[in-house]
Design a protein around this motif. Structure first.
Motif, PDB file in Angstrom:
ATOM      1  N   ILE A 130       0.817  -1.216   0.000  1.00  0.00           N
ATOM      2  CA  ILE A 130       0.000   0.000   0.000  1.00  0.00           C
ATOM      3  C   ILE A 130       0.848   1.263   0.000  1.00  0.00           C
ATOM      4  O   ILE A 130       0.516   2.253  -0.636  1.00  0.00           O
ATOM      5  CB  ILE A 130      -0.899  -0.001   1.264  1.00  0.00           C
ATOM      6  CG1 ILE A 130      -1.814  -1.209   1.242  1.00  0.00           C
ATOM      7  CG2 ILE A 130      -1.655   1.297   1.406  1.00  0.00           C
ATOM      8  CD1 ILE A 130      -3.250  -0.900   1.045  1.00  0.00           C
ATOM      9  N   ALA A 131       1.937   1.236   0.764  1.00  0.00           N
ATOM     10  CA  ALA A 131       2.678   2.477   0.991  1.00  0.00           C
ATOM     11  C   ALA A 131       4.150   2.363   0.629  1.00  0.00           C
ATOM     12  O   ALA A 131       4.895   3.331   0.759  1.00  0.00           O
ATOM     13  CB  ALA A 131       2.543   2.887   2.459  1.00  0.00           C
ATOM     14  N   GLY A 132       4.598   1.185   0.226  1.00  0.00           N
ATOM     15  CA  GLY A 132       6.013   1.007  -0.044  1.00  0.00           C
ATOM     16  C   GLY A 132       6.279   0.761  -1.516  1.00  0.00           C
ATOM     17  O   GLY A 132       5.658   1.369  -2.386  1.00  0.00           O
ATOM     18  N   SER A 133       7.155  -0.196  -1.786  1.00  0.00           N
ATOM     19  CA  SER A 133       7.590  -0.416  -3.161  1.00  0.00           C
ATOM     20  C   SER A 133       6.719  -1.427  -3.910  1.00  0.00           C
ATOM     21  O   SER A 133       7.040  -1.803  -5.025  1.00  0.00           O
ATOM     22  CB  SER A 133       9.050  -0.860  -3.147  1.00  0.00           C
ATOM     23  OG  SER A 133       9.241  -1.869  -2.192  1.00  0.00           O
ATOM     24  N   GLY A 134       5.630  -1.877  -3.280  1.00  0.00           N
ATOM     25  CA  GLY A 134       4.739  -2.804  -3.975  1.00  0.00           C
ATOM     26  C   GLY A 134       4.933  -4.225  -3.483  1.00  0.00           C
ATOM     27  O   GLY A 134       5.687  -4.468  -2.544  1.00  0.00           O
TER      28      GLY A 134
ATOM     29  N   MET B 151      -5.052  -8.499  -1.462  1.00  0.00           N
ATOM     30  CA  MET B 151      -4.597  -7.832  -2.686  1.00  0.00           C
ATOM     31  C   MET B 151      -5.668  -6.893  -3.262  1.00  0.00           C
ATOM     32  O   MET B 151      -5.339  -5.993  -4.025  1.00  0.00           O
ATOM     33  CB  MET B 151      -4.230  -8.873  -3.755  1.00  0.00           C
ATOM     34  CG  MET B 151      -3.051  -9.770  -3.396  1.00  0.00           C
ATOM     35  SD  MET B 151      -1.444  -8.953  -3.485  1.00  0.00           S
ATOM     36  CE  MET B 151      -1.308  -8.632  -5.245  1.00  0.00           C
ATOM     37  N   VAL B 152      -6.924  -7.109  -2.897  1.00  0.00           N
ATOM     38  CA  VAL B 152      -7.981  -6.223  -3.429  1.00  0.00           C
ATOM     39  C   VAL B 152      -7.759  -4.772  -2.998  1.00  0.00           C
ATOM     40  O   VAL B 152      -8.274  -3.855  -3.626  1.00  0.00           O
ATOM     41  CB  VAL B 152      -9.416  -6.644  -3.016  1.00  0.00           C
ATOM     42  CG1 VAL B 152      -9.753  -8.026  -3.544  1.00  0.00           C
ATOM     43  CG2 VAL B 152      -9.621  -6.547  -1.515  1.00  0.00           C
ATOM     44  N   LEU B 153      -6.981  -4.585  -1.943  1.00  0.00           N
ATOM     45  CA  LEU B 153      -6.743  -3.222  -1.451  1.00  0.00           C
ATOM     46  C   LEU B 153      -5.540  -2.560  -2.112  1.00  0.00           C
ATOM     47  O   LEU B 153      -5.200  -1.423  -1.795  1.00  0.00           O
ATOM     48  CB  LEU B 153      -6.565  -3.241   0.075  1.00  0.00           C
ATOM     49  CG  LEU B 153      -7.868  -3.498   0.859  1.00  0.00           C
ATOM     50  CD1 LEU B 153      -7.555  -4.011   2.247  1.00  0.00           C
ATOM     51  CD2 LEU B 153      -8.712  -2.239   0.942  1.00  0.00           C
ATOM     52  N   GLU B 154      -4.919  -3.273  -3.053  1.00  0.00           N
ATOM     53  CA  GLU B 154      -3.702  -2.748  -3.681  1.00  0.00           C
ATOM     54  C   GLU B 154      -3.938  -1.375  -4.327  1.00  0.00           C
ATOM     55  O   GLU B 154      -3.061  -0.518  -4.315  1.00  0.00           O
ATOM     56  CB  GLU B 154      -3.173  -3.740  -4.722  1.00  0.00           C
ATOM     57  CG  GLU B 154      -1.786  -3.393  -5.216  1.00  0.00           C
ATOM     58  CD  GLU B 154      -1.243  -4.431  -6.197  1.00  0.00           C
ATOM     59  OE1 GLU B 154      -2.046  -5.184  -6.783  1.00  0.00           O
ATOM     60  OE2 GLU B 154      -0.016  -4.472  -6.373  1.00  0.00           O
ATOM     61  N   GLY B 155      -5.136  -1.190  -4.882  1.00  0.00           N
ATOM     62  CA  GLY B 155      -5.442   0.067  -5.571  1.00  0.00           C
ATOM     63  C   GLY B 155      -5.330   1.300  -4.688  1.00  0.00           C
ATOM     64  O   GLY B 155      -5.214   2.422  -5.185  1.00  0.00           O
TER      65      GLY B 155
END
Ligand code: ZN
Length: 150
Positions: free
Chosen positions: A97-101, A114-118
């Motif tokens: 969410i807040a780092g390099s992915g 993973m649904v929150l990745e956006g």
């Protein structure tokens, strides 16, 4: 709010409207309060452990759809995991969410989360999505503490 429409996928909407594990757990072994003043989200996390395993995780409070959905998904995902696993998943979630992915190591650990990745595309919502996680970490490491995302 149009820019958020894409972000609010079906799963997020569902968990935001009908959060799972949403109740006060009386006499929980570990609990902590968290707040995100930026958005006005409040949550309290309750955990009962069985040895090192997170046997029961509940949350309560009020917050926006993202913070509620993230807390709901977290409680489902971490149930039955060990403390060490939960903290590893926390690190992966935070990176997503807040780092390099995400990485090859993290993707299987995250699963449905993973649904929150956006959310990473919306910096102001990152604190909403990570609030429950910071609060859970505090509950495990420093029970009865209060955390603020500020
Ligand atoms: Zn929020």
């Amino acid at each position: 709010m149009n820019d958020l429409r894409e972000l609010y996928q079906e799963v997020i909407l569902d968990h935001g409207r009908r959060p799972r594990n949403f109740e006060v757990l009386e006499h929980a072994q570990c609990s902590a309060d968290g707040c995100n003043p930026l958005c006005g989200d409040h949550c309290r996390i309750y955990v009962n452990l069985d040895g090192d395993i997170l046997k029961e995780i509940r949350f309560h409070g009020n917050g926006c759809a993202i913070s509620t959905a993230s807390a709901s998904l977290m409680t489902q995902h971490l149930q039955g995991k060990s403390k060490a696993e939960a903290l590893e998943i926390f690190e992966c979630f935070h990176e997503m969410i807040a780092g390099s992915g995400t990485t090859e190591t993290c993707t299987p650990r995250l699963g449905k989360l993973m649904v929150l990745e956006g959310v990473r595309a919306y910096p102001t919502r990152v604190k909403c999505a990570t609030l429950a996680w910071h609060t859970l970490k505090a509950a495990l490491e420093r029970p009865d503490s209060e955390v603020s995302t500020e």
